[in-house]
Design a protein around this motif. Structure first.
Motif, PDB file in Angstrom:
ATOM      1  N   GLN A 129     -14.788 -31.638 -88.041  1.00  0.00           N
ATOM      2  CA  GLN A 129     -15.252 -31.148 -86.732  1.00  0.00           C
ATOM      3  C   GLN A 129     -16.570 -31.828 -86.386  1.00  0.00           C
ATOM      4  OE1 GLN A 129     -15.547 -26.880 -87.068  1.00  0.00           O
ATOM      5  NE2 GLN A 129     -13.523 -26.711 -87.968  1.00  0.00           N
ATOM      6  N   PHE A 130     -16.591 -33.137 -86.439  1.00  0.00           N
ATOM      7  CA  PHE A 130     -17.833 -33.906 -86.397  1.00  0.00           C
ATOM      8  C   PHE A 130     -18.721 -33.600 -85.193  1.00  0.00           C
ATOM      9  CE2 PHE A 130     -20.248 -37.980 -86.064  1.00  0.00           C
ATOM     10  CZ  PHE A 130     -20.939 -37.851 -87.262  1.00  0.00           C
ATOM     11  N   ALA A 131     -18.162 -33.466 -84.025  1.00  0.00           N
ATOM     12  CA  ALA A 131     -18.966 -33.225 -82.823  1.00  0.00           C
ATOM     13  C   ALA A 131     -19.458 -31.791 -82.723  1.00  0.00           C
ATOM     14  CB  ALA A 131     -18.174 -33.582 -81.573  1.00  0.00           C
ATOM     15  N   ASP A 132     -18.732 -30.857 -83.330  1.00  0.00           N
ATOM     16  CA  ASP A 132     -19.005 -29.440 -83.085  1.00  0.00           C
ATOM     17  C   ASP A 132     -19.536 -28.652 -84.279  1.00  0.00           C
ATOM     18  OD1 ASP A 132     -18.070 -29.399 -80.323  1.00  0.00           O
ATOM     19  OD2 ASP A 132     -16.128 -29.873 -81.208  1.00  0.00           O
ATOM     20  N   TYR A 133     -19.457 -29.207 -85.470  1.00  0.00           N
ATOM     21  CA  TYR A 133     -19.900 -28.459 -86.647  1.00  0.00           C
ATOM     22  C   TYR A 133     -21.417 -28.548 -86.788  1.00  0.00           C
ATOM     23  CZ  TYR A 133     -20.399 -26.725 -91.379  1.00  0.00           C
ATOM     24  OH  TYR A 133     -20.785 -25.990 -92.474  1.00  0.00           O
ATOM     25  N   ALA A 134     -22.035 -27.410 -87.053  1.00  0.00           N
ATOM     26  CA  ALA A 134     -23.473 -27.373 -87.327  1.00  0.00           C
ATOM     27  C   ALA A 134     -23.689 -26.614 -88.628  1.00  0.00           C
ATOM     28  CB  ALA A 134     -24.220 -26.681 -86.191  1.00  0.00           C
ATOM     29  N   PRO A 135     -24.423 -27.206 -89.560  1.00  0.00           N
ATOM     30  CA  PRO A 135     -24.762 -26.443 -90.751  1.00  0.00           C
ATOM     31  C   PRO A 135     -25.519 -25.177 -90.332  1.00  0.00           C
ATOM     32  CG  PRO A 135     -25.389 -28.745 -91.006  1.00  0.00           C
ATOM     33  CD  PRO A 135     -24.992 -28.542 -89.574  1.00  0.00           C
ATOM     34  N   GLY A 162     -27.833 -22.549 -89.138  1.00  0.00           N
ATOM     35  CA  GLY A 162     -29.195 -22.668 -88.647  1.00  0.00           C
ATOM     36  C   GLY A 162     -29.520 -24.002 -88.000  1.00  0.00           C
ATOM     37  N   GLY A 163     -28.563 -24.902 -87.946  1.00  0.00           N
ATOM     38  CA  GLY A 163     -28.819 -26.231 -87.401  1.00  0.00           C
ATOM     39  C   GLY A 163     -28.179 -26.438 -86.039  1.00  0.00           C
ATOM     40  N   GLU A 164     -28.111 -27.692 -85.637  1.00  0.00           N
ATOM     41  CA  GLU A 164     -27.489 -28.026 -84.355  1.00  0.00           C
ATOM     42  C   GLU A 164     -26.344 -29.004 -84.593  1.00  0.00           C
ATOM     43  OE1 GLU A 164     -30.151 -30.080 -81.553  1.00  0.00           O
ATOM     44  OE2 GLU A 164     -31.074 -31.129 -83.228  1.00  0.00           O
ATOM     45  N   ASN A 165     -25.372 -28.970 -83.693  1.00  0.00           N
ATOM     46  CA  ASN A 165     -24.270 -29.919 -83.802  1.00  0.00           C
ATOM     47  C   ASN A 165     -24.569 -31.155 -82.943  1.00  0.00           C
ATOM     48  OD1 ASN A 165     -23.383 -29.447 -81.087  1.00  0.00           O
ATOM     49  ND2 ASN A 165     -22.207 -27.683 -81.778  1.00  0.00           N
ATOM     50  N   LEU A 166     -23.684 -32.134 -83.023  1.00  0.00           N
ATOM     51  CA  LEU A 166     -23.915 -33.377 -82.276  1.00  0.00           C
ATOM     52  C   LEU A 166     -23.935 -33.162 -80.771  1.00  0.00           C
ATOM     53  CD1 LEU A 166     -22.019 -36.310 -84.010  1.00  0.00           C
ATOM     54  CD2 LEU A 166     -24.468 -35.880 -83.872  1.00  0.00           C
ATOM     55  N   ARG A 167     -23.102 -32.266 -80.268  1.00  0.00           N
ATOM     56  CA  ARG A 167     -23.116 -32.009 -78.823  1.00  0.00           C
ATOM     57  C   ARG A 167     -24.484 -31.483 -78.384  1.00  0.00           C
ATOM     58  NH1 ARG A 167     -17.907 -32.755 -77.060  1.00  0.00           N
ATOM     59  NH2 ARG A 167     -16.290 -32.189 -78.544  1.00  0.00           N
ATOM     60  N   GLN A 168     -25.066 -30.623 -79.201  1.00  0.00           N
ATOM     61  CA  GLN A 168     -26.393 -30.089 -78.882  1.00  0.00           C
ATOM     62  C   GLN A 168     -27.446 -31.191 -78.936  1.00  0.00           C
ATOM     63  OE1 GLN A 168     -26.049 -27.062 -81.931  1.00  0.00           O
ATOM     64  NE2 GLN A 168     -26.097 -25.432 -80.380  1.00  0.00           N
ATOM     65  N   LEU A 169     -27.353 -32.067 -79.939  1.00  0.00           N
ATOM     66  CA  LEU A 169     -28.285 -33.196 -80.012  1.00  0.00           C
ATOM     67  C   LEU A 169     -28.145 -34.067 -78.778  1.00  0.00           C
ATOM     68  CD1 LEU A 169     -30.312 -35.102 -81.450  1.00  0.00           C
ATOM     69  CD2 LEU A 169     -28.319 -36.194 -82.522  1.00  0.00           C
ATOM     70  N   PHE A 170     -26.917 -34.415 -78.400  1.00  0.00           N
ATOM     71  CA  PHE A 170     -26.696 -35.260 -77.230  1.00  0.00           C
ATOM     72  C   PHE A 170     -27.264 -34.609 -75.963  1.00  0.00           C
ATOM     73  CE2 PHE A 170     -24.368 -38.026 -79.789  1.00  0.00           C
ATOM     74  CZ  PHE A 170     -23.863 -39.091 -79.073  1.00  0.00           C
ATOM     75  N   ALA A 171     -27.074 -33.308 -75.820  1.00  0.00           N
ATOM     76  CA  ALA A 171     -27.597 -32.609 -74.637  1.00  0.00           C
ATOM     77  C   ALA A 171     -29.126 -32.678 -74.613  1.00  0.00           C
ATOM     78  CB  ALA A 171     -27.122 -31.159 -74.633  1.00  0.00           C
ATOM     79  N   ARG A 172     -29.755 -32.494 -75.768  1.00  0.00           N
ATOM     80  CA  ARG A 172     -31.227 -32.555 -75.855  1.00  0.00           C
ATOM     81  C   ARG A 172     -31.726 -33.954 -75.511  1.00  0.00           C
ATOM     82  NH1 ARG A 172     -34.272 -33.416 -80.696  1.00  0.00           N
ATOM     83  NH2 ARG A 172     -32.543 -32.767 -82.034  1.00  0.00           N
TER      84      ARG A 172
END
Length: 194
Positions: free
Chosen positions: A106-112, A114-124
């Motif tokens: 789930q590369f784009a959507d998985y977040a460890p 307490g962390g953020e996923n890739l979609r959240q990083l891209f949005a930031r």
């Protein structure tokens, strides 16, 4: 608009660690070398003496040195590396295999946790880039952030497979990004199911 962004210098004692927002030290000589590189670049290209940095020492340290040399140092959490949550700062070998497998599936959507996923990083990243004025900017950032920015500027969506993630840029490498007037919006996360 053009963003000139350098990856921070090599952090100390970080080999084999999952390194996102864990704040680690950097050799002061390496911080000065990158500051020298940026100062020469700004002078040679007649750019405004403003440097944007993340609050993490491997980026902030360069900004502090440049501030002592007459630069204005702007610190923003938006430039921080991806947040790996409870993985952050741990050796990769200590992260449970099942969690790593889930991340890859789930590369784009998985977040460890307490962390953020890739979609959240891209949005930031997209929000920060979209807010930049139409003048060249200098920044010191992190490999994951820079990769996300490069993909956004190229009009690519968030990678859904780990194999599609680009290799990290080298430490202290300069990346030149021409930011389009309108950035393509990152693909929104799928709706949650009950």
């Amino acid at each position: 608009m053009t963003l000139y962004i350098w990856r921070h210098p090599t952090p100390l004692n970080a080999t084999g660690l999952c390194l996102g927002q864990t704040d680690v030290e950097v050799d002061k000589r390496k911080l000065r070398r990158l500051a020298n590189q940026i100062q020469r670049f700004a002078r040679r290209n007649r750019l405004e003496k403003v440097i944007w940095v993340s609050p993490l020492q491997r980026s902030l340290g360069v900004g502090k040195i440049l501030a002592q040399r007459g630069f204005r140092c702007e610190v923003t959490p938006a430039l921080a590396e991806v947040d790996f949550g409870h993985w952050d700062g741990r050796p990769w070998q200590q992260i449970p295999r099942a969690e790593m497998d889930l991340w890859c599936e789930q590369f784009a959507d998985y977040a460890p946790s307490g962390g953020e996923n890739l979609r959240q990083l891209f949005a930031r990243v997209a929000l920060w880039l979209a807010a930049l004025p139409d003048t060249p900017r200098l920044a010191v950032g992190h490999a994951g952030w820079i990769n996300a920015a490069r993909l956004l500027v190229a009009g690519r969506s968030v990678p859904t497979a780990a194999g599609d993630w680009p290799r990290p840029v080298a430490y202290r490498a300069l990346i030149r990004l021409t930011i389009p007037t309108v950035l393509p919006a990152p693909v929104p996360p799928p709706p949650e199911s009950c």
